[in-house]
Every structure is written in structure tokens, then in C-alpha cells.
Design a protein around this motif. Structure first.
Motif, PDB file in Angstrom:
ATOM      1  N   ASP A 147       2.521   8.180   6.669  1.00  0.00           N
ATOM      2  CA  ASP A 147       3.665   8.939   6.177  1.00  0.00           C
ATOM      3  C   ASP A 147       3.573   9.140   4.661  1.00  0.00           C
ATOM      4  OD1 ASP A 147       4.654   9.076   8.724  1.00  0.00           O
ATOM      5  OD2 ASP A 147       6.108   7.443   8.460  1.00  0.00           O
ATOM      6  N   ALA A 148       3.174   8.099   3.940  1.00  0.00           N
ATOM      7  CA  ALA A 148       3.045   8.211   2.485  1.00  0.00           C
ATOM      8  C   ALA A 148       1.939   9.203   2.115  1.00  0.00           C
ATOM      9  CB  ALA A 148       2.769   6.845   1.867  1.00  0.00           C
ATOM     10  N   LEU A 149       0.853   9.190   2.887  1.00  0.00           N
ATOM     11  CA  LEU A 149      -0.239  10.125   2.618  1.00  0.00           C
ATOM     12  C   LEU A 149       0.193  11.571   2.855  1.00  0.00           C
ATOM     13  CD1 LEU A 149      -3.378   8.313   4.080  1.00  0.00           C
ATOM     14  CD2 LEU A 149      -2.725   8.587   1.678  1.00  0.00           C
ATOM     15  N   GLN A 150       1.006  11.789   3.879  1.00  0.00           N
ATOM     16  CA  GLN A 150       1.504  13.143   4.125  1.00  0.00           C
ATOM     17  C   GLN A 150       2.384  13.604   2.976  1.00  0.00           C
ATOM     18  OE1 GLN A 150       0.617  15.289   6.696  1.00  0.00           O
ATOM     19  NE2 GLN A 150       1.647  16.699   5.289  1.00  0.00           N
ATOM     20  N   ARG A 151       3.192  12.704   2.429  1.00  0.00           N
ATOM     21  CA  ARG A 151       4.023  13.051   1.278  1.00  0.00           C
ATOM     22  C   ARG A 151       3.162  13.361   0.059  1.00  0.00           C
ATOM     23  NH1 ARG A 151       9.014   8.916   0.718  1.00  0.00           N
ATOM     24  NH2 ARG A 151       9.376  10.321  -1.066  1.00  0.00           N
ATOM     25  N   ALA A 152       2.064  12.621  -0.094  1.00  0.00           N
ATOM     26  CA  ALA A 152       1.146  12.912  -1.200  1.00  0.00           C
ATOM     27  C   ALA A 152       0.518  14.295  -1.031  1.00  0.00           C
ATOM     28  CB  ALA A 152       0.065  11.840  -1.278  1.00  0.00           C
ATOM     29  N   LYS A 153       0.126  14.603   0.190  1.00  0.00           N
ATOM     30  CA  LYS A 153      -0.463  15.927   0.452  1.00  0.00           C
ATOM     31  C   LYS A 153       0.544  17.024   0.172  1.00  0.00           C
ATOM     32  CE  LYS A 153      -2.837  18.640   4.001  1.00  0.00           C
ATOM     33  NZ  LYS A 153      -3.351  18.641   5.402  1.00  0.00           N
ATOM     34  N   ASP A 154       1.790  16.828   0.611  1.00  0.00           N
ATOM     35  CA  ASP A 154       2.841  17.816   0.369  1.00  0.00           C
ATOM     36  C   ASP A 154       3.097  18.013  -1.121  1.00  0.00           C
ATOM     37  OD1 ASP A 154       3.081  18.034   3.103  1.00  0.00           O
ATOM     38  OD2 ASP A 154       4.864  16.752   3.244  1.00  0.00           O
ATOM     39  N   ALA A 155       2.836  16.942  -1.915  1.00  0.00           N
ATOM     40  CA  ALA A 155       3.022  17.029  -3.366  1.00  0.00           C
ATOM     41  C   ALA A 155       1.798  17.600  -4.071  1.00  0.00           C
ATOM     42  CB  ALA A 155       3.347  15.641  -3.920  1.00  0.00           C
ATOM     43  N   GLY A 156       0.769  17.949  -3.309  1.00  0.00           N
ATOM     44  CA  GLY A 156      -0.435  18.529  -3.907  1.00  0.00           C
ATOM     45  C   GLY A 156      -1.356  17.515  -4.551  1.00  0.00           C
ATOM     46  N   ILE A 157      -1.290  16.257  -4.099  1.00  0.00           N
ATOM     47  CA  ILE A 157      -2.124  15.197  -4.673  1.00  0.00           C
ATOM     48  C   ILE A 157      -3.349  15.003  -3.786  1.00  0.00           C
ATOM     49  CG2 ILE A 157      -2.220  12.762  -5.327  1.00  0.00           C
ATOM     50  CD1 ILE A 157       0.812  12.875  -5.731  1.00  0.00           C
ATOM     51  N   TRP A 164       0.841  -1.208   0.000  1.00  0.00           N
ATOM     52  CA  TRP A 164       0.000   0.000   0.000  1.00  0.00           C
ATOM     53  C   TRP A 164       0.877   1.260   0.000  1.00  0.00           C
ATOM     54  CZ3 TRP A 164      -3.078  -2.117   4.775  1.00  0.00           C
ATOM     55  CH2 TRP A 164      -3.887  -3.184   4.359  1.00  0.00           C
ATOM     56  N   ASN A 165       1.868   1.284   0.873  1.00  0.00           N
ATOM     57  CA  ASN A 165       2.761   2.437   0.930  1.00  0.00           C
ATOM     58  C   ASN A 165       3.529   2.607  -0.375  1.00  0.00           C
ATOM     59  OD1 ASN A 165       3.074   3.849   3.772  1.00  0.00           O
ATOM     60  ND2 ASN A 165       2.714   1.677   4.193  1.00  0.00           N
ATOM     61  N   GLY A 166       4.018   1.486  -0.913  1.00  0.00           N
ATOM     62  CA  GLY A 166       4.756   1.552  -2.175  1.00  0.00           C
ATOM     63  C   GLY A 166       3.915   2.078  -3.322  1.00  0.00           C
ATOM     64  N   ALA A 167       2.634   1.700  -3.337  1.00  0.00           N
ATOM     65  CA  ALA A 167       1.746   2.165  -4.406  1.00  0.00           C
ATOM     66  C   ALA A 167       1.530   3.677  -4.325  1.00  0.00           C
ATOM     67  CB  ALA A 167       0.407   1.436  -4.323  1.00  0.00           C
ATOM     68  N   ILE A 168       1.379   4.194  -3.100  1.00  0.00           N
ATOM     69  CA  ILE A 168       1.203   5.646  -2.934  1.00  0.00           C
ATOM     70  C   ILE A 168       2.464   6.383  -3.368  1.00  0.00           C
ATOM     71  CG2 ILE A 168       0.837   7.488  -1.233  1.00  0.00           C
ATOM     72  CD1 ILE A 168      -0.865   5.434   0.342  1.00  0.00           C
ATOM     73  N   LEU A 169       3.625   5.854  -3.001  1.00  0.00           N
ATOM     74  CA  LEU A 169       4.880   6.489  -3.419  1.00  0.00           C
ATOM     75  C   LEU A 169       5.045   6.437  -4.936  1.00  0.00           C
ATOM     76  CD1 LEU A 169       7.287   5.174  -0.621  1.00  0.00           C
ATOM     77  CD2 LEU A 169       6.089   7.370  -0.756  1.00  0.00           C
ATOM     78  N   SER A 170       4.554   5.370  -5.571  1.00  0.00           N
ATOM     79  CA  SER A 170       4.592   5.286  -7.035  1.00  0.00           C
ATOM     80  C   SER A 170       3.728   6.369  -7.660  1.00  0.00           C
ATOM     81  CB  SER A 170       4.119   3.911  -7.507  1.00  0.00           C
ATOM     82  OG  SER A 170       5.007   2.892  -7.095  1.00  0.00           O
ATOM     83  N   ALA A 171       2.566   6.619  -7.059  1.00  0.00           N
ATOM     84  CA  ALA A 171       1.685   7.675  -7.555  1.00  0.00           C
ATOM     85  C   ALA A 171       2.349   9.041  -7.428  1.00  0.00           C
ATOM     86  CB  ALA A 171       0.366   7.654  -6.789  1.00  0.00           C
ATOM     87  N   ILE A 172       3.059   9.253  -6.326  1.00  0.00           N
ATOM     88  CA  ILE A 172       3.763  10.530  -6.143  1.00  0.00           C
ATOM     89  C   ILE A 172       4.851  10.684  -7.198  1.00  0.00           C
ATOM     90  CG2 ILE A 172       5.226  11.848  -4.563  1.00  0.00           C
ATOM     91  CD1 ILE A 172       3.734  10.422  -2.252  1.00  0.00           C
TER      92      ILE A 172
END
Length: 350
Positions: free
Chosen positions: A123-133, A96-104
Motif C-alpha cells: 500500500d505504501a509503495l502504491q502511494r509512492a507511485k501515485d506521488a511520482g516517486i 518499513w511502511n513508516g519510512a516509505i510514508l516519510s519519504a512521500i
């Protein structure tokens, strides 16, 4: 013998429910058997932009409900001219985490979590938010506090658990002996169990004889044997309550291994195609059904609102109790309404 026993017990069902406390009235079995006739929302139009890229992360390929929701996103995305990539989460938080990082990394515009618990990918979701996703969660309950999720597309899981308990109490004539299966990895499943236990407490002679723990990643290998062993310890058990329908399938295998198919009723949640067919054929007794493809369309609607700078609708998703008395002739419960037409109208597309 099972059908004679439960037919007689069902005649007592109305009296059992009438004797239960008033707090259970809103989860009346008969009320929730009825077909959906009114659109529950969202109702505010939104201008849906084309050309977006969306990643959908499913809980696991064994989770038919989350796969159906992903298919809904694919269908709706095609209408809007979006590119949708679905990743199988394999029931594994690492995946799940790897898939979110792939999307980023792919600079996706949006992510849909299909029954992926947000707390396990924080943590992956926070990185997605920081990337504006923008991220939309499907199935998971909406927390009281704000988080990095834009919107939640979910039914009232606690109420579903209450409804399941009321059905078991009524169907058994107020004297059910229940093997309860729990998957504690997913918060929505925990809410169902909580609702079930709370409502069942109003049935004086109903009893949970044992609780069996299960996980989505191991249920195919381990659950049948665990259920068969539990049933050998409890010859008086007559109901097996699973936390979702894919789980109920493997629980049913355990019932067959125990040689108890004639005396046990299996129930679940989701209303998946194989379950509707099983209810029609007498293999499963009941499900609390969610319109999973509809939920995928609703997740797409929420992403459209995020992309346009709007606010989330966060409209709870309807559900329906389905048993042998009202089983539909469709492949899975789809929600009774033309949800696709409703969303297209909101988006201003044909």
C-alpha cells in the motif's frame, strides 16, 4: 578431527559432482570460485541529474548486506550531488511502511528498498507511485508480473542456493547431515532454500536432518539457543546452512554453545566483512558472496534512469563462492572489478 574428516571428504568432491545430474553443471563449484573478470552491465549510458533526494530503507541494522547496499547508495549519491537519507527498518514491517510514508511526506524523488520485501509494504509503495516517486528494490527477486517497483537489483537467489548445495555435497564427499536455517519473511531467502533443497536432492546420501525457523528481528536473541537445541537432537549433523551471513554469525554462537565447533561447518550467503574474516580464520566455512556496495551503486544507476525518463536495466548482479581456498584479502567481497569507475563512465562524471 573435523579438519581431517573434511579434508578426506573434499578429495571425493569432484567425483560426487561428476555423478550429479547435468542440470547442476552450470553451478559448478570451481567455476563460481573464480574471480569476476568481465563487466556484466548495465552498459547503456544515462545522463544522471544532480540535486535529487533519495530515501533508503534498510531491512534492519543487523542485516549487514542491506546496510552495505545503503552505504553504496550514499557513496554513489555523493558523486552525483544527491541528498541520501538512510532509515533503519529494524526488521519491522511497520517501520518499513513508516519510512516509505516519510519519504512521500518529504517529497523525495526516489526510494531504495534494501532487502525490504515489497509485498509487505504494498500500500505504501502504491502511494509512492501515485506521488511520482521512483522505487528501486535491492536484493528482492524480480516478479514475473509488473508492479510499482521501477527496477530490481538482485542476484539469482535460486542459483545461489543450488551452488551452496553443490559445495556442501562436494565438501562432504556426498554424505552431509545438514541443519538448515530458514527465514521465511524474505522472498529471496525462500528462493535460496528452494534452490538448495532442489540441488541437494541429487546427493543421495546428503540429508537435511532438521529445519530451524528464524527471523531477522529475533535471531540475536533466539537463534543461538534454537541451533544448540537442534544440534543436541542430531549428534550426526556436520553442516549448518544459514540463509545469510549475519544469521550465520548467531548460528555459529549456537554451534559453540552446543560444544560442536570442531565437528560442524557453518555456511551462509552475502560475503560480509566479518564473514570474510571468519573464513580466513577458520570460523565459517563458506559463503556465496554478493557485492553489496556495488548493488547500492547499481540501484543509484537505476534511479538515474528513472529520473531521466528511461527504462530500467534490471541487470542481475554477479556473485562468487568464497571458502578457505580463495578467501580474498578485502573487507568483504566487493566484486573484483572497479564498479565505481564503470558507473561513473555510464553517468559521464569523474
Amino acid at each position: 578431527m573435523r579438519y581431517l574428516k573434511h579434508t578426506a571428504a573434499a578429495l571425493l568432491g569432484a567425483a560426487v559432482l561428476a555423478a550429479m545430474p547435468a542440470r547442476a553443471d552450470h553451478m559448478s563449484v570451481e567455476r563460481w570460485r573464480a574471480a569476476l573478470t568481465a563487466w556484466p552491465g548495465p552498459n547503456a549510458p544515462v545522463k544522471a541529474e544532480s540535486g535529487k533526494t533519495v530515501f533508503v530503507v534498510t531491512c534492519a541494522s543487523q542485516g549487514i548486506g542491506c546496510v552495505r547496499a545503503a552505504q553504496g547508495v550514499e557513496q554513489a549519491g555523493k558523486v552525483l550531488g544527491w541528498t541520501v537519507q538512510v532509515i533503519d527498518g529494524r526488521g519491522d514491517p511497520g517501520a518499513w511502511n513508516g519510512a516509505i510514508l516519510s519519504a512521500i511526506a518529504a517529497k523525495a524523488d526516489g526510494i531504495v528498498l534494501a532487502a525490504v520485501p515489497p509485498m509487505l509494504v504494498g500500500d505504501a509503495l502504491q502511494r509512492a507511485k501515485d506521488a511520482g516517486i521512483a522505487v528501486v528494490s535491492v536484493f528482492n527477486p524480480k516478479p514475473a508480473d509488473e508492479d510499482s517497483i521501477f527496477a530490481y537489483v538482485r542476484p539469482d537467489h535460486h542459483a545461489q542456493g543450488e551452488l551452496a548445495a553443490n559445495w556442501v555435497a562436494a565438501d562432504s564427499g556426498g554424505d552431509a547431515k545438514i541443519l538448515l536455517i530458514e527465514d521465511k519473511q524474505f522472498p529471496e531467502l525462500a528462493q535460496r532454500v528452494d534452490g538448495f533443497r532442489e540441488a541437494l536432492a541429487a546427493c543421495a546420501k546428503c540429508e537435511i536432518v532438521e529445519s530451524v525457523e528464524s527471523t531477522i528481528g529475533t535471531m540475536a536473541q533466539r537463534l543461538p539457543g534454537a541451533v544448540a537445541a537442534a544440534l543436541s537432537r542430531h549428534p550426526d549433523a556436520d553442516y549448518v546452512v544459514a540463509p545469510f551471513d549475519s544469521n550465520a554469525f548467531f548460528a555459529g554462537e549456537g554451534v559453540r554453545q552446543a560444544g560442536r565447533s570442531d565437528t560442524i561447518k557453518v555456511t551462509g550467503y552475502e560475503g560480509d566483512p566479518q564473514t570474510i574474516e571468519a573464513i580466513r580464520a577458520g570460523g565459517q566455512a563458506m559463503t556465496i558472496a554478493n557485492p553489496a556496495e556495488w548493488m547500492g551503486w547499481q540501484a543509484t544507476d537505476e534511479l538515474a534512469r528513472a529520473f531521466s525518463g528511461g527504462t530500467a536495466a534490471n541487470v542481475p548482479v554477479p556473485f562468487r563462492l568464497i571458502d578457505g581456498d580463495n578467501v580474498p584479502q578485502t573487507a568483504g567481497w566487493l566484486g573484483d572489478l572497479d564498479y565505481a569507475a564503470q558507473f561513473k563512465t555510464l553517468w559521464g562524471v569523474k
